[in-house]
Design a protein around this motif. Structure first.
Motif, mmCIF file in Angstrom:
data_model
loop_
_atom_site.group_PDB
_atom_site.id
_atom_site.type_symbol
_atom_site.label_atom_id
_atom_site.label_comp_id
_atom_site.label_asym_id
_atom_site.label_seq_id
_atom_site.Cartn_x
_atom_site.Cartn_y
_atom_site.Cartn_z
ATOM 1 N N TRP A 56 0.789 -1.338 -0.022
ATOM 2 C CA TRP A 56 0.123 0.150 0.036
ATOM 3 C C TRP A 56 0.834 1.232 -0.052
ATOM 4 O O TRP A 56 1.854 1.464 0.687
ATOM 5 N N HIS A 57 0.601 2.140 -0.863
ATOM 6 C CA HIS A 57 1.395 3.439 -0.887
ATOM 7 C C HIS A 57 0.394 4.494 -1.731
ATOM 8 O O HIS A 57 -0.253 4.131 -2.686
ATOM 9 N N PRO A 58 0.453 5.749 -1.601
ATOM 10 C CA PRO A 58 -0.279 6.745 -2.084
ATOM 11 C C PRO A 58 0.713 7.213 -3.362
ATOM 12 O O PRO A 58 1.851 7.008 -3.248
ATOM 13 N N ALA A 59 0.106 7.737 -4.279
ATOM 14 C CA ALA A 59 0.734 8.209 -5.374
ATOM 15 C C ALA A 59 1.507 9.411 -4.920
ATOM 16 O O ALA A 59 1.293 10.021 -4.146
ATOM 17 N N PRO A 60 2.932 9.519 -5.581
ATOM 18 C CA PRO A 60 3.718 10.515 -5.096
ATOM 19 C C PRO A 60 3.220 11.883 -5.525
ATOM 20 O O PRO A 60 3.739 13.030 -4.915
ATOM 21 N N ARG A 61 2.575 12.086 -6.529
ATOM 22 C CA ARG A 61 1.934 13.316 -7.160
ATOM 23 C C ARG A 61 0.729 12.915 -8.149
ATOM 24 O O ARG A 61 0.677 11.677 -8.538
ATOM 25 N N ARG A 98 -4.585 5.937 2.179
ATOM 26 C CA ARG A 98 -3.927 4.311 2.199
ATOM 27 C C ARG A 98 -3.464 4.274 0.645
ATOM 28 O O ARG A 98 -2.449 3.654 0.733
ATOM 29 N N GLY A 99 -3.904 4.699 -0.195
ATOM 30 C CA GLY A 99 -3.326 4.859 -1.694
ATOM 31 C C GLY A 99 -3.676 3.233 -2.332
ATOM 32 O O GLY A 99 -4.845 2.925 -2.264
ATOM 33 N N HIS A 100 -2.695 2.828 -2.998
ATOM 34 C CA HIS A 100 -3.144 1.568 -3.815
ATOM 35 C C HIS A 100 -1.966 0.632 -3.799
ATOM 36 O O HIS A 100 -0.731 0.827 -3.005
ATOM 37 N N LEU A 101 -2.278 -0.740 -4.147
ATOM 38 C CA LEU A 101 -1.214 -1.756 -4.307
ATOM 39 C C LEU A 101 -0.914 -1.831 -5.632
ATOM 40 O O LEU A 101 -1.657 -1.383 -6.707
ATOM 41 N N SER A 102 0.552 -1.947 -6.177
ATOM 42 C CA SER A 102 0.978 -2.233 -7.490
ATOM 43 C C SER A 102 1.406 -3.531 -7.710
ATOM 44 O O SER A 102 2.330 -4.054 -6.768
#
Length: 118
Positions: A56-61, A98-102
């Motif tokens: 899980w991570h948010p987009a940096p921009r 929370r962002g997303h999974l890649s």
């Protein structure tokens, strides 16, 4: 006709979701169709390793991502997953929460172009 874009965005509660947006054609001429000029602040070329599975991570921009030769599976925090293939466009806007999974698709190296729009 329009150009389809997969949009990953974040709601007020910090949950990420998918929606489909369209970029309309503004002009048509002998060389084809073009959209209106959209704002951008640069271009980034990226190579992602075949083993790329990111937690899980948010987009940096805020940015458009255009996959050139392979796909990626992205999962929004609401649970919806999409496989974005070669030649498809994503507008990532889930810069908070929370962002997303890649996850890589078929364990293939992927080349893509990032176009920041901040």
């Amino acid at each position: 006709m329009t150009t389809p874009v997969n949009n990953l965005y974040c709601d007020a509660q910090g949950e990420s979701h998918w929606r489909d947006i369209q970029i309309d054609w503004a002009q048509e001429g002998p060389e084809g169709k073009t959209s209106a000029r959209l704002p951008a602040t640069g271009i980034i070329f990226r190579q992602t390793q075949a083993e790329h599975d990111r937690p899980w991570h948010p987009a940096p921009r805020r940015q458009y991502i255009i996959n050139l030769d392979a796909g990626v599976e992205l999962t929004a925090s609401d649970g919806e997953s999409r496989v974005i293939g070669a030649g498809e466009i994503i507008l990532v806007e889930d810069t908070t929460g929370r962002g997303h999974l890649s996850k890589s698709v078929n364990h293939q190296m992927r080349h893509s172009i990032f176009v920041p729009i901040e």
